[in-house]
Scaffold this motif. Sequence first.
Motif, PDB file in Angstrom:
ATOM      1  N   GLY A  42     -57.617  -5.054  80.706  1.00 34.51           N
ATOM      2  CA  GLY A  42     -56.621  -4.468  79.798  1.00 34.51           C
ATOM      3  C   GLY A  42     -57.239  -3.464  78.838  1.00 34.51           C
ATOM      4  O   GLY A  42     -58.462  -3.373  78.705  1.00 34.51           O
ATOM      5  N   LEU A  44     -57.062  -3.448  75.466  1.00 34.12           N
ATOM      6  CA  LEU A  44     -57.766  -4.106  74.355  1.00 34.12           C
ATOM      7  C   LEU A  44     -59.088  -4.716  74.819  1.00 34.12           C
ATOM      8  O   LEU A  44     -60.054  -4.769  74.059  1.00 34.12           O
ATOM      9  N   ASP A  45     -59.138  -5.167  76.067  1.00 30.44           N
ATOM     10  CA  ASP A  45     -60.412  -5.675  76.610  1.00 30.44           C
ATOM     11  C   ASP A  45     -61.462  -4.573  76.618  1.00 30.44           C
ATOM     12  O   ASP A  45     -62.643  -4.825  76.394  1.00 30.44           O
ATOM     13  N   ASP A  80     -54.348  -6.273  64.896  1.00 30.73           N
ATOM     14  CA  ASP A  80     -54.814  -7.355  65.769  1.00 30.73           C
ATOM     15  C   ASP A  80     -55.781  -8.258  65.010  1.00 30.73           C
ATOM     16  O   ASP A  80     -55.672  -9.490  65.051  1.00 30.73           O
ATOM     17  N   LYS A  85     -49.898 -10.210  66.787  1.00 29.43           N
ATOM     18  CA  LYS A  85     -50.045 -10.095  68.247  1.00 29.43           C
ATOM     19  C   LYS A  85     -49.886  -8.632  68.650  1.00 29.43           C
ATOM     20  O   LYS A  85     -48.894  -7.997  68.319  1.00 29.43           O
ATOM     21  N   ALA A  87     -50.289  -5.970  72.067  1.00 22.84           N
ATOM     22  CA  ALA A  87     -50.536  -5.817  73.503  1.00 22.84           C
ATOM     23  C   ALA A  87     -50.279  -4.370  73.901  1.00 22.84           C
ATOM     24  O   ALA A  87     -49.484  -3.679  73.265  1.00 22.84           O
ATOM     25  N   GLN A  89     -49.017  -2.302  77.098  1.00 20.46           N
ATOM     26  CA  GLN A  89     -48.480  -2.407  78.438  1.00 20.46           C
ATOM     27  C   GLN A  89     -48.532  -1.058  79.131  1.00 20.46           C
ATOM     28  O   GLN A  89     -48.127  -0.055  78.548  1.00 20.46           O
ATOM     29  N   PRO A  94     -48.024   0.573  72.938  1.00 20.43           N
ATOM     30  CA  PRO A  94     -48.305  -0.694  72.278  1.00 20.43           C
ATOM     31  C   PRO A  94     -47.048  -1.518  71.987  1.00 20.43           C
ATOM     32  O   PRO A  94     -45.987  -0.964  71.718  1.00 20.43           O
TER      33      PRO A  94
END
Length: 343
Positions: A42, A44-45, A80, A85, A87, A89, A94
Amino acid sequence: MTERKMMKVLEGESVFPPPIWVMRQAGRYLPEYRATRAEAGGFLDLCYNPKLATEVTMQPIRRYGFDAAILFSDILVVPDALGRKVAFQEGEGPVLEPLDLGRVGELDPTGIHDRLAPVYEAVERIRGELPVETTFLGFCGAPWTVATYMIAGRGTSDQGPARKAALGDPEGFARLIDVLVEASIAYLARQIDCGADAVQIFDTWAGVLDETEFETWVIRPAKRIVAGLRAIHPKAKVIGFPKGAQALLERYVEETGVDAVGLDWTMPHAFARERIQPKVAVQGNLDPMRVVVGGRALDEGVDRVLAGLGQGRLIFNLGHGITPEADPANMARLVERVRAAKR
Ligand code: CP3
């Protein structure tokens, strides 16, 4: 430090040809970015993987030899780290859990560093890998722009939810801005501790506010961040980018204490030259669409920025981030043209 061309401009010199870097220079228009992003999983990873974040930061430096590298991360790592939360996508941008202003008291700006530790590790690694002549920029989102995402839970076309919250509950909204000011100072100071030469504050949605709201939610927080950061790092160099500020940009530079401002591509060069450049350096402002179209549209745009702003303190950049459909060959052409320019 002085051999860093972009730092010279931030320290007050006019340099020609100007130093050049590009917002979102590490991004989806580069095939090597897309490959590393796929490897990370992802988005954020990727931001929280020091080795891969270093790799994507270095990719545009290797390819184009820009005068500055910008840390690969995102403005939304701060919410974050505040425990909201967040994410990303694919194809959607975001998505956050929308924040109720009644719950701002639960956010702890002093508790962000654990979650951000991999970002600080990336900053150290990047400084170690960059050529000595390359300026290294850290960054954060400005409180107003970060708040727009925290409140709406997503990007919106007019920032309606945050404007409504700011006008309807100014005390509650001010508490959120206070948290973000404090978190931003701590975050930027740590980036400088770990090796960033200068920092940029991205206020992408500054242009949707009226004059009084701009003063309250754009100018004052930026001024507090600059002062707070300089209380820790007295010589910290700061670039502000209140996108869409138009004529209010003059007050922004007079009141915030920034060393440079980003100009979006709608900013007339005469206004910037007469009202802004005598006070601070400017950064910009080629329309990113000219890098998509290439050819004559690109060459003419480059020449116009150089002719319009090149007599004063200038850092060549686009007026906003490069878009995924830009051709990497056009970027090479752009860099070559700026580097070959004569005054
Ligand atoms: O400039 C750089 O190369 C450094 C990295 C950087 C990113 N985001 C990486 C990114 C920086 C400085 C940002 C800042 C940022 N993030 C801003 C302010 C500047 C601006 O562009 O207006 C904002 C508003 C965000 C929030 C954000 N992040 C949005 C709205 C999106 C989705 C829109 C889009 O372009 O997809 C992101 C995702 C994002 N941040 C990407 C990158 C390279 C693309 C996502 C991906 O690779 O899948």
